[in-house]
Design an enzyme around this catalytic site. Sequence first.
Site, PDB file in Angstrom:
ATOM      1  NE  ARG A  19      -4.057  -5.124  -1.509  1.00  0.00           N
ATOM      2  CZ  ARG A  19      -3.045  -4.536  -2.136  1.00  0.00           C
ATOM      3  NH1 ARG A  19      -2.163  -5.273  -2.805  1.00  0.00           N
ATOM      4  NH2 ARG A  19      -2.894  -3.230  -2.093  1.00  0.00           N
ATOM      5  NE  ARG A  37      -2.886   1.619  -3.231  1.00  0.00           N
ATOM      6  CZ  ARG A  37      -1.757   0.918  -3.414  1.00  0.00           C
ATOM      7  NH1 ARG A  37      -0.787   1.008  -2.544  1.00  0.00           N
ATOM      8  NH2 ARG A  37      -1.619   0.165  -4.480  1.00  0.00           N
ATOM      9  NE  ARG A  81       2.053  -1.663   4.715  1.00  0.00           N
ATOM     10  CZ  ARG A  81       2.432  -2.638   3.903  1.00  0.00           C
ATOM     11  NH1 ARG A  81       2.255  -2.496   2.592  1.00  0.00           N
ATOM     12  NH2 ARG A  81       2.989  -3.722   4.372  1.00  0.00           N
ATOM     13  CB  SER A 118       5.302  -8.851  -1.050  1.00  0.00           C
ATOM     14  OG  SER A 118       6.491  -8.419  -1.653  1.00  0.00           O
ATOM     15  CD  GLU A 170       2.171  -6.597  -3.542  1.00  0.00           C
ATOM     16  OE1 GLU A 170       2.321  -5.635  -4.322  1.00  0.00           O
ATOM     17  OE2 GLU A 170       2.758  -6.703  -2.456  1.00  0.00           O
TER      18      GLU A 170
END
Length: 429
Positions: free
Chosen positions: A393, A279, A264, A354, A351
Site C-alpha cells: 500500500r 487487497r 490472507r 494498524s 488504511e
Amino acid sequence: MLDIQLLRSNIQVVVDALASRGMRFDPAPFQTLEAKRKDLQTRTQDLQARRNALSKQVGQLKSRGEDASAVLAEVGGIGDELKANEQTLAALLEELNALLAGLPNLPHKTVPVGRDESGNVEVLRWGTPRSFAFEVRDHVDLGAGLGGLDFETAAKLSGSRFALMRGGVARLHRALAQFMLDVHTREHGYTEIYVPYMVNEASMFGTGQLPKFEEDLFAVHRGDEGRFFLIPTSEVPVTNVVRGELLAADALPMKFVGHTPCFRSEAGSYGRDTRGMIRQHQFDKVELVRIEHPDNSWSALEELVGHAEKILQKLELPYRKIVLCTGDMGFAAAKTYDLEVWLPAQNTYREISSCSNCGDFQARRMQARVRASGQGKNEFVHTLNGSGLAVGRTLVAVLENYQQADGSVRVPEALVPWMGGVEVIEPVA
RNA sequence: GGAGGCGUGGCAGAGUGGUUGAAUGCACCGGUCUUGAAAACCGGCAGGGGUUUGCGCCCCUCGUGAGUUCGAAUCUCACCGCCUCCGCCA
C-alpha cells in the site's frame, strides 16, 4: 483470552464491555458450566487426595514388611469413580476454555464507544494532499505505463488478487521495505528479526487468529502429518517468540521489526477493492512488535504509532491518524490506532497501518509472563504490534502521490539512497 | 531418508517404582556485617489451580498425550522437539 477470574467475580463488567464492541454475550451458559466445574473439581480433588493418602500408607506398610491388603482393597475402589470424574472434568474444562477462547478482548477505557467504523475518531491530520494540474491516474494505470505492475500475468500464475512487479516498480517496492527496516532499526531502536512464514496451530491460537478466524487463513497440509498456516501478518510469528516463556524483568521491553510477506484468503470480501493491489492474497509488510511490561504498554503504544508515522513523514505522504472505536477493533486489541494515507486517485484516505496494544490478551493465550521484580506476583506481559508500514500500500501511495503529467513517478527524496540514486521512474516507450 | 543419543525448576545438573515437587551449584529476593559496596554468613525462593475472611489445607504439572500400577520424573507406547554421524540438498 480474558481472565477467567474476572468472569467469575464480575461477569457484568465483561457483558457490558463486550456489548460496547457490538457483541451480545449471554453469561448464563458460562455460569452453568462454571457451577458444574466447581462442584466436579472439588469432588475430583477430594478423591485424588484420598487415593494419594492411602497409596502413601501402602508404601509405609510395605517398607515395614506389614500387610497392606486391607488398604489396597480400599484404595482399589476409588479408581473407577476417580477416572470417570477426571474425564468429565477434563471435558468440562475444555468446554469452558473454548468458550473463553472465543471471546474478544475488552476495550481500554480510552477507546471511543461506537458501533462501526463511523464511530472512529480522527486525532491528527498530517501533510496537505497535493493538487494536480492534470488528471490523476491510479496506481494500476501508472504501474502499467511504467511496465512495472502486471496483474494479468500474476492471475495466470496464481489467480486473482496477486501482483507481479518488474523493473523500477519492483525495485521501489524493495527499496521501501529496506528503508523502513533501516529507519526502525537505526533510529527507533528495534531489533531486526527474520521469522518463519508458516506457523503451527499453537502460534495462530496465541495471537488470536485461531480458532475463530480460520477462514481468513491459508493452510498448508503435510500429508496426514498435520498442517501449517501461512502467516496473515508477521505479528503472529514475532509475538509468539515469547510464547511459553517466563521472562526476566530486565529482558523487557523487547522491540522487534520484521519484514515478511503476509497471506490472507480475503474470504468474504469478494466485491471489495478488486482493482489494483490494495487487497491482495499476498503482500509484504514491515511489522513492529513490542513485548512490554504491563506498566509501560500504554506509553509504548503511543511511541509505536509515532514510529509508524515517521515513515509516512519521511516519505512526505499525507496521512491521518484515527482511533478505532469499540465496534471496529480487531479481536485481540484493547486499543488500536489506524494510519490512513492519502490516495489521490481514490480521493480519500486508506488504511496503511494498524497499531494495537493487546494488553495481556495474547500473553494469556501464549502463557508469556514476566517475573516479578520484588515480592510481587509474576504477570502476563503486554504485547503490541503495528505495521510500519504495509509495503504494497505504501508503493501504491508513492506511485499515486508522486506521479507526474508524463506518467513518470518521482522517487521521494528520503528514498533516493535506497534506490541507488534513481530519482525518477520513467514510463516504458 | 538411515543409525544413535537426549528432553527435569530462571539456568546448569542429580534423581531409574513408594512420605521426591524433586539433591547440589549458580542466579534471584530478604537479612547480618560494612561509611558504602564486594566478600562471607543466615534465611527464603518452581509454576498453575481449587477452597478459605484469614492462617492454612488440598489438587495438578519433571517435552506432550495415552497406558501399566494401590502408587510413575522413574516402566510401556505414540507424538513433538533438540543433538551427533551418514546420505541428499538451496
